[in-house]
Design an enzyme around this catalytic site. Structure first.
Site, PDB file in Angstrom:
ATOM      1  N   LYS A 117      57.482  52.651  39.899  1.00 24.50           N
ATOM      2  CA  LYS A 117      56.154  53.546  39.733  1.00 24.50           C
ATOM      3  C   LYS A 117      56.772  54.499  39.346  1.00 24.50           C
ATOM      4  O   LYS A 117      54.796  54.339  38.715  1.00 24.50           O
ATOM      5  CB  LYS A 117      56.607  53.718  42.021  1.00 24.50           C
ATOM      6  CG  LYS A 117      56.274  52.832  42.340  1.00 24.50           C
ATOM      7  CD  LYS A 117      56.192  53.602  43.802  1.00 24.50           C
ATOM      8  CE  LYS A 117      55.709  51.726  44.691  1.00 24.50           C
ATOM      9  NZ  LYS A 117      55.385  52.175  46.671  1.00 24.50           N
ATOM     10  N   LYS A 232      55.987  39.921  39.523  1.00 19.84           N
ATOM     11  CA  LYS A 232      54.998  39.593  41.013  1.00 19.84           C
ATOM     12  C   LYS A 232      53.613  40.268  41.144  1.00 19.84           C
ATOM     13  O   LYS A 232      52.947  40.762  40.729  1.00 19.84           O
ATOM     14  CB  LYS A 232      55.675  40.571  40.872  1.00 19.84           C
ATOM     15  CG  LYS A 232      56.406  39.496  43.343  1.00 19.84           C
ATOM     16  CD  LYS A 232      57.390  40.582  44.061  1.00 19.84           C
ATOM     17  CE  LYS A 232      57.055  40.568  45.250  1.00 19.84           C
ATOM     18  NZ  LYS A 232      58.485  41.135  45.179  1.00 19.84           N
ATOM     19  N   LYS A 235      49.536  44.707  44.434  1.00 24.32           N
ATOM     20  CA  LYS A 235      48.736  45.069  45.153  1.00 24.32           C
ATOM     21  C   LYS A 235      47.702  46.152  44.151  1.00 24.32           C
ATOM     22  O   LYS A 235      46.159  46.322  44.104  1.00 24.32           O
ATOM     23  CB  LYS A 235      49.221  46.337  46.176  1.00 24.32           C
ATOM     24  CG  LYS A 235      49.082  45.226  47.092  1.00 24.32           C
ATOM     25  CD  LYS A 235      49.836  45.787  48.841  1.00 24.32           C
ATOM     26  CE  LYS A 235      51.124  46.299  48.455  1.00 24.32           C
ATOM     27  NZ  LYS A 235      51.016  46.565  49.902  1.00 24.32           N
TER      28      LYS A 235
END
Ligand code: TRP
Length: 364
Positions: A117, A232, A235
């Site tokens: 992140k 992947k 979102k």
């Protein structure tokens, strides 16, 4: 309501951040639905986790309700399972603090999610691991390798909350005497940390926590991005075309499927390594239609990618139409009531564990 006394407990959480997509649905939410009869389930909208990265307050408020509404539309039944909002039960934050005194910096430094992140590359952290560079206590003037510099610069801007995310997750799980934690494979490391912290606490203060097992969710957990099937589905990825959002109009979603990245031959076959795009579309089709992959490979043998993509797009359309019909019937006020009721049921369970913990450490 049926008595649940002998059923093992499950706890899982979904963050109310970003745009929930078909990967979240197939990889987690729909599999939760299937667990409801066999287990005593607690499903949590983890808002305290969501704020470990910046969130817009109004969107966050909206998304908390949205996630709960997704749960309900998917078939999670509040008569069987507890659905609640994490911050409504203050024991999560309290136990998290106590576990912070048990967790070590070195435990958390091993976690990969905060590095992802924060944009710290895997190469940099692997390099550091190999070199065992202690960047936090290098003497002044020491030559620090570039990887260490990159790491240090990025790591210093990570919020303490993001770094500490796994400890809050451990608190979530341990408060409920959880036996099984169903999560995607990217969360395995966090559940392992949870087990370690629980054991360490039990060892130090006497048995309080049950040691949870992990249950890795099935292949849907690895629905990949449509525009880059080596990553992947996410979102938060910038490109909307990378994901099918649960509230996309069925037509828009169909277009995204037609545009999905594939390879240049024309054989519809499962081969994650050489044909990640086609493999991803096969997985999506199979999970939505219930047909197995072999059957689909036969059905599309000799046909081109165009026909195949049209068929996937059709399945996606059918799914979204049905899902959104259910979603739209649910009233936000009912969702709020269900969350409130969920918190009322979750709270006594969580408090009981927290009370025991406080007694053991001498702060009750
Ligand atoms: N970290 C999980 C995720 O991002 C969400 C989560 C928070 C969770 N607390 C949890 C999952 C407890 C399982 C159990 O997917």
């Amino acid at each position: 309501m049926v008595s649940k006394i002998n059923k093992p407990r499950i706890f899982s959480g979904v963050q109310p951040s970003g745009n929930l997509h078909i990967g979240n649905y197939l990889g987690a939410i729909i599999q939760f639905v299937a667990l409801q009869d066999e287990y005593d389930c607690v499903f949590c909208v983890v808002d305290l986790h969501a704020i470990t990265v910046p969130q817009d307050p109004d969107s966050l408020r909206k998304r908390i309700i949205e996630v709960a509404r997704f749960f309900l539309a998917a078939g999670i039944d509040p008569a069987k399972s507890i659905i609640f909002q994490q911050s409504d039960v203050s024991a999560h934050a309290e136990l998290s603090w106590i576990l912070n005194t048990v967790a070590r910096m070195s435990d958390l430094n091993k976690m990969t999610q905060f590095k992802d992140k924060a944009g710290i590359s895997e190469d940099d952290s692997k390099f550091l691991e190999r070199m065992k560079v202690k960047i936090f206590d290098s003497p002044p003037g020491a030559t620090i390798p570039k990887a260490a510099k990159n790491f240090y610069e990025k790591a210093s801007n990570v919020s303490v909350g993001l770094f500490d995310y796994p400890v809050l997750m451990a608190a979530d799980i341990l408060l409920y005497d959880t036996e099984v934690v169903p999560v995607g494979d990217d969360q395995l490391q966090h559940v392992e940390l949870t087990r370690d912290l629980a054991k360490r606490f039990n060892h130090q203060f006497g048995e309080v926590f049950k040691i949870p097992e992990v249950k890795i969710l099935k292949s849907g957990a690895r629905i990949m991005a449509l525009d880059d099937p080596t990553k992947k589905m996410s979102k938060s990825a910038e490109s909307e075309n990378s994901r099918i959002e649960l509230l996309d109009s069925p037509e828009k979603a169909a277009k995204k499927i037609m545009r999905a990245t594939t390879d240049s031959d024309s054989i519809v076959k499962l081969d994650y390594k050489n044909k990640p795009g086609i493999s991803n579309l096969l997985t999506i089709h199979s999970l939505l239609s219930g047909k197995d992959i072999k059957e689909l490979e036969n059905e599309f043998a000799g046909k081109g990618y165009g026909d195949f993509k049209k068929a996937v797009a059709e399945e996606v359309k059918i799914f979204l139409t049905a899902f959104q019909a259910k979603y739209n019937k649910i009233d936000d006020n009912d969702v709020r009531r269900i969350l409130e009721d969920g918190a009322k049921r979750a709270e006594p369970i969580a408090k009981k564990t927290l009370q025991k913990v406080k007694e053991r450490i001498g702060i009750n």
